[in-house]
Design an enzyme around this catalytic site. Structure first.
Site, short mmCIF file in Angstrom:
data_model
loop_
_atom_site.label_atom_id
_atom_site.label_comp_id
_atom_site.label_asym_id
_atom_site.label_seq_id
_atom_site.Cartn_x
_atom_site.Cartn_y
_atom_site.Cartn_z
N HIS A 18 0.83 -1.20 0.00
CA HIS A 18 0.00 0.00 0.00
C HIS A 18 0.87 1.26 0.00
O HIS A 18 0.61 2.20 -0.75
CB HIS A 18 -0.88 0.05 1.25
CG HIS A 18 -1.86 -1.08 1.39
ND1 HIS A 18 -2.02 -1.78 2.55
CD2 HIS A 18 -2.74 -1.62 0.50
CE1 HIS A 18 -2.96 -2.71 2.40
NE2 HIS A 18 -3.41 -2.64 1.14
N LYS A 42 -16.71 -7.33 9.20
CA LYS A 42 -17.45 -7.21 10.46
C LYS A 42 -16.49 -7.04 11.62
O LYS A 42 -16.73 -6.27 12.52
CB LYS A 42 -18.34 -8.43 10.66
CG LYS A 42 -19.60 -8.33 9.83
CD LYS A 42 -20.67 -9.33 10.29
CE LYS A 42 -21.77 -9.44 9.26
NZ LYS A 42 -21.58 -10.54 8.32
N ARG A 91 -1.72 -6.50 -8.15
CA ARG A 91 -0.62 -7.37 -7.78
C ARG A 91 -0.38 -8.43 -8.84
O ARG A 91 0.66 -8.52 -9.44
CB ARG A 91 -0.90 -8.04 -6.44
CG ARG A 91 -0.70 -7.11 -5.28
CD ARG A 91 -1.33 -7.62 -4.03
NE ARG A 91 -2.78 -7.56 -4.14
CZ ARG A 91 -3.59 -7.56 -3.10
NH1 ARG A 91 -3.12 -7.66 -1.88
NH2 ARG A 91 -4.89 -7.46 -3.29
N SER A 129 -2.92 -7.69 3.20
CA SER A 129 -3.17 -7.52 4.64
C SER A 129 -3.55 -8.85 5.26
O SER A 129 -3.11 -9.18 6.37
CB SER A 129 -4.30 -6.51 4.87
OG SER A 129 -3.95 -5.25 4.37
#
Ligand SMILES: Nc1ncnc2c1ncn2[C@@H]1O[C@H](COP(=O)(O)OP(=O)(O)OP(=O)(O)O)[C@@H](O)[C@H]1O
Ligand SMILES: [Mg+2]
Length: 163
Positions: A18, A42, A91, A129
Site C-alpha cells: 500500500h 465485520k 498485484r 493484509s
C-alpha cells in the site's frame, strides 16, 4: 486544474505494498486521499480509528497525502470530495478480474471518474493484509513487509489478546 486521487481500501493493516502505491500516487497526482472503508469487514483487526492513526503517522512528512474514512458507495464519496481519479493497486492476475468488474461498475455509476491501476515494486507484489495478519498471528516474521509502526501495533494487539 489540480488532480485529486482517492485510493480506497480497508488497509487492515497498511502494508508496504500500500505504501508503495500511495507514494507513486503522490508523485503522479497533486493530492492523494487514502480512504479507509469503515464497514468492510465485520471484525477488522484494527478499528477504523487505529488504521487512520497508523496511515497518518506513516505519511506525516508527505503533505499531499491525506487520510480519511468513508462508508457507502465509493463513487459517491469520490464525487463528494470532487476527486477525478480512483487509484487501485494490481498485484497479479488474481486481482484483475475483481478490479476489472469494479472499475467498469464504477464507470457505469459515474463516468466522469477514471480508475487508474498501478503496480507496486516487485518485492511487494505478493503481500496482502490478510496474509500479513495470518503469518504474524502464527508467529512468522513480517519485518520489511509492513511499516515499522504496523509491526509495533501488531505486537501490541497480540499481547492485548494473549497476555
Ligand atoms: N501489495 C500490494 N501491491 C499493490 N497493490 C496492493 C497491494 N496490496 C493491496 N493492494 C491494493 O490496494 C487496494 C486496497 O486493498 P485492500 O485494503 O483490500 O488491501 P489487501 O492487502 O488486499 O487487504 P485484504 O487482504 O484484506 O484484502 C486494492 O486496490 C489492492 O489491490
Ligand atoms: Mg484486498
Amino acid at each position: 486544474m489540480s488532480t485529486l486521487a482517492v485510493y480506497p481500501g480497508s488497509f487492515d493493516p497498511l502494508t508496504n505494498g500500500h505504501v508503495d502505491i500511495i507514494s507513486r500516487g503522490a508523485r503522479l497526482f497533486d493530492r492523494i486521499v487514502v480512504a479507509m472503508l469503515v464497514n468492510a469487514e465485520k471484525a477488522p483487526l484494527f478499528t477504523a480509528h487505529e488504521r487512520v492513526d497508523i496511515a497518518r503517522a506513516v505519511f506525516k512528512d508527505q503533505p499531499n497525502v491525506e487520510v480519511d474514512t468513508f462508508d457507502g458507495l465509493l463513487v459517491d464519496y469520490v464525487q463528494r470530495r470532487k476527486a477525478q481519479v480512483i487509484v487501485r493497486g494490481l498485484r497479479a492476475i488474481s486481482d484483475f478480474e475483481f478490479e476489472f468488474q469494479m472499475a467498469l461498475m464504477n464507470r457505469r455509476l459515474n463516468d466522469k471518474i477514471e480508475t487508474i491501476f498501478m503496480m507496486p515494486a516487485e518485492q511487494y507484489t505478493y503481500i496482502s493484509s490478510r496474509l500479513i495478519k495470518e503469518v504474524f498471528s502464527l508467529g512468522g516474521r513480517v519485518h520489511g513487509l509492513v511499516p515499522e509502526l504496523v509491526e509495533t501495533r501488531l505486537r501490541e494487539k497480540v499481547m492485548a489478546r494473549n497476555p
